[in-house]
Design an enzyme around this catalytic site. Structure first.
Site, PDB file in Angstrom:
ATOM      1  N   GLU A  60      21.838  13.512  21.202  1.00 61.87           N
ATOM      2  CA  GLU A  60      21.419  12.278  20.535  1.00 61.87           C
ATOM      3  C   GLU A  60      20.149  12.426  19.713  1.00 61.87           C
ATOM      4  OE1 GLU A  60      22.467  12.311  23.722  1.00 61.87           O
ATOM      5  OE2 GLU A  60      24.274  11.091  23.671  1.00 61.87           O
ATOM      6  N   HIS A 129      25.522   2.085  30.967  1.00 61.28           N
ATOM      7  CA  HIS A 129      26.503   1.846  29.900  1.00 61.28           C
ATOM      8  C   HIS A 129      26.634   0.360  29.549  1.00 61.28           C
ATOM      9  CE1 HIS A 129      27.702   5.894  31.142  1.00 61.28           C
ATOM     10  NE2 HIS A 129      28.388   6.003  30.040  1.00 61.28           N
TER      11      HIS A 129
END
Lengths: 324, 321
Positions: A60, A129
């Site tokens: 990322e 999440h």
């Protein structure tokens, strides 16, 4: 007008912008043949190839930083971070590089990149999440933050984001991808910084964004039966923020609640409340109420997950309190 | 490779420029005419000068918090740099960035950065951009030994290797991450060996020797420009000053410093040019004098420049057309 899914609206926006400008490209985890974790890039790999729809390693920081570097040197990347929860890894690049370079370099560079990501609860995928981290990005000078609630807004705002010369954090909601809405065949864009009245009303202003708009509209439908009229304002772009529309509505209704799926403490709902208090205190006949998530990591169990975030019932309860 | 006389003199000139500029910066820091901090590059001049001598004017560099040398070697202007360090409106960044944020993207300098290692992903993205736009430009990515321990280093070198990007990672190993010795912070003695993990060439070079640096970087640049992908080059070097203004250097010995200074990149290069009759003592004297003069003029320019207007405090946060 035709109805399409939210994911399809985003997919159309990406396709149209990639056709319009060869400098636009997509990079991220599983965006290629897989089509994105939530299907948003479906078909684009086949249409545009692996140069412009680039599957990346699970990196990322490199995704965000490479997007910034590419943006500073002539490209217009649309980087996907699969879940906003993973943006923690990308944060240094977004906050210290993408957001600041223009200002720190004396206004002599632009960083035209979009970071698409998704957040929110509803799938029982727990604390890594399901978060709503928009406040982190709103807090950083130099980033625009967009959170669309409908197919129409998703498409028009993503197109605008891609064309904008500033870094934009574009936050989708995992429970909205399969919702349908009207989207015209013909091309359109939506300017940043314009909220949208999703339902007109007179008694209470409900300010919301992303999936919370749907809950607010449901609450408005319920309360209509009791003769209570809600005006539902969809903020759409958290930065720039359209306070004028919010204040106009509060001037009319004199009562306001703000609904956000993020933790209550230090959130965007608090920012909106503060601005209403600063600029519209005299319009108010009752204290501002925030309906937001509990200050907890989002738990997995459906019972707990539901309890952690706003619901139609909680909104109705807040409306009744604000008019009592 | 035979170097032209003018190029050799040019390298010496740029190294001297970095040294004199920074000696002045150090003096101004002491007098509090420069606020904040500045990380002094003196001792490492041959890395920036040698590496940047190996690229074209239209290639890119990405710099570090210790970035004055990179900026000057890439053609940075002394006046605008000094003005920036002094926080003036005439500086590279209108006084907003100071020492750690000087950039000139239009001229190929993607900027310095205040976060160790944070430009490694950015340089990687610029290389991706060059490749996608089918330009044969390369990116030199400077960073230190400390940055090679960050996650961004790993993510970026892996990405650049997988995509065969035209980027050359140049690690300036000056033996200390602020105060911590590489012996206590690094799992390996030579950072270049980390290249093996990324399936790219890894080279070690004497970072005190400008021509050696140039030669090794030039090889990596040829490889990158051909489309064969990235390289990692470790330059063994030493910063003479402390990490920043407040560093008393308690973590290293004066003897160690003296040892490294024997290999001084500027003095050794000067000696070489004299021995090989490339320049005369007189020419060097003249060169030194004129650079000192330029630095003095830049300082006067900076200190007599206006402060930024407070009315412009919030300008340029966003591009507004």
């Amino acid at each position: 007008m035709r109805e399409i899914f939210y994911w399809q609206a985003l997919n159309e926006a990406l396709r149209e912008e990639m056709k319009r400008d060869e400098h636009v490209f997509i990079m991220g985890e599983d965006v290629g043949p897989y089509g994105g974790a939530y299907g948003v890039t479906r078909g684009l790999y086949k249409e545009f190839g692996d140069e412009r729809v680039r599957d990346t390693a699970i990196s990322e920081a490199a995704i965000a930083g490479a997007a910034a570097g590419a943006a500073m040197t002539g490209m217009r990347p649309v980087a996907e971070i699969m879940s906003i929860d993973f943006s923690t890894i990308a944060m240094d690049q977004l906050v210290n590089i993408a957001a600041k370079n223009r200002y720190m370099f004396g206004g002599k560079t632009t960083v035209p990149m979009v970071m698409r990501t998704q957040g929110g609860t509803g799938r029982g995928v727990a604390g890594h999440h399901s978060q709503s981290l928009e406040a982190w990005f709103v807090h950083v000078p130099g980033l625009y933050v967009i959170m669309p609630s409908t197919s129409y807004d998703a498409k028009g705002l993503l197109k605008t984001a891609i064309r904008d010369d500033n870094p934009v954090i574009f936050i989708e909601h995992k429970m909205l991808y399969m919702t349908k809405g009207n989207v015209p065949e013909e091309e359109y864009t939506i300017p940043l910084g314009r909220a949208d009245i999703k339902r007109k009303g007179n008694d209470v202003t409900v300010v919301a964004y992303s999936r919370m708009v749907l809950l607010a509209l449901e609450a408005a439908g319920e309360l209509e039966k009791e003769g209570i009229s809600l005006e539902v304002i969809d903020v759409r772009t958290l930065k720039p923020l359209d306070m004028d529309m919010i204040l106009d509505s509060v001037r009319k209704t004199n009562r306001v609640i703000i609904v956000s799926e993020a933790c209550k403490t230090g959130g965007v709902a608090g920012e909106i409340a503060a601005q209403i208090a600063e600029k519209g205190f005299d319009y108010l006949d009752a204290p501002i109420i925030r309906v937001a998530a509990a200050d907890v990591p989002i738990p997995m169990s459906p019972v707990l997950e539901k309890a952690a975030v706003p619901s139609v019932e909680k909104i109705i309860e807040a409306v009744k309190k604000v008019i009592s | 490779m035979v170097e032209k006389k003018e190029d050799l003199i040019n390298y010496l000139e740029t190294m001297l420029k970095i040294r004199y500029f920074e000696e002045k910066v150090s003096e101004l820091l002491g007098k509090d005419l420069i606020k904040g901090t500045s990380h002094i590059y003196i001792g490492e001049e041959s890395v920036a000068v040698g590496a940047i001598a190996a690229i074209r004017e239209d290639d890119y560099i990405a710099s570090t918090h210790r970035g004055h040398g990179h900026c000057l070697a890439k053609g940075g202007e002394l006046k605008k740099m000094m003005a920036e360090l002094c926080g003036r409106a005439t500086g590279y960044c209108k006084g907003r960035g100071g020492s750690m944020h000087i950039a000139d993207v239009a001229k190929g300098n993607l900027g310095a950065t205040g976060i160790v290692g944070s430009n490694i992903p950015v340089a990687t993205g610029a290389a991706l951009s060059m490749k996608m736009q089918k330009m044969d430009r390369v990116v030199l990515c400077f960073f230190g030994d400390g940055a090679s321990n960050t996650g961004g280093f790993h993510e970026s070198l892996n990405m650049a290797s997988v995509w065969k990007l035209p980027v050359i990672y140049i690690c300036e190993n000056n033996l200390y991450g602020m105060s911590v010795s590489v012996k206590r912070a690094l799992s390996v003695t030579d950072i270049a060996v980390r290249a093996v993990s990324y399936n790219m060439p890894g080279e070690i070079v004497d970072g005190m020797n400008v021509l050696e640096v140039k030669e090794v970087v030039a090889k990596a640049v040829r490889r990158a420009r051909k489309g064969d992908g990235p390289s990692l080059i470790e330059c063994k070097t030493y910063r003479y000053y402390g990490h920043s203004r407040s560093d008393p250097r308690v973590y290293r010995t004066r003897e160690e410093e003296a040892e490294w200074k024997k290999k001084d990149p500027v003095e050794s290069f000067k000696k070489k040019l004299l021995e090989e009759d490339v320049v005369t003592e007189e020419e060097i004297d003249n060169l030194e004098e004129s650079i000192q003069q330029e630095v003095n003029e830049a300082t006067e320019y900076a200190l007599s420049s206006p402060w930024p207007s407070v009315d412009e405090l919030t300008c340029d946060v966003f591009f507004t057309g």
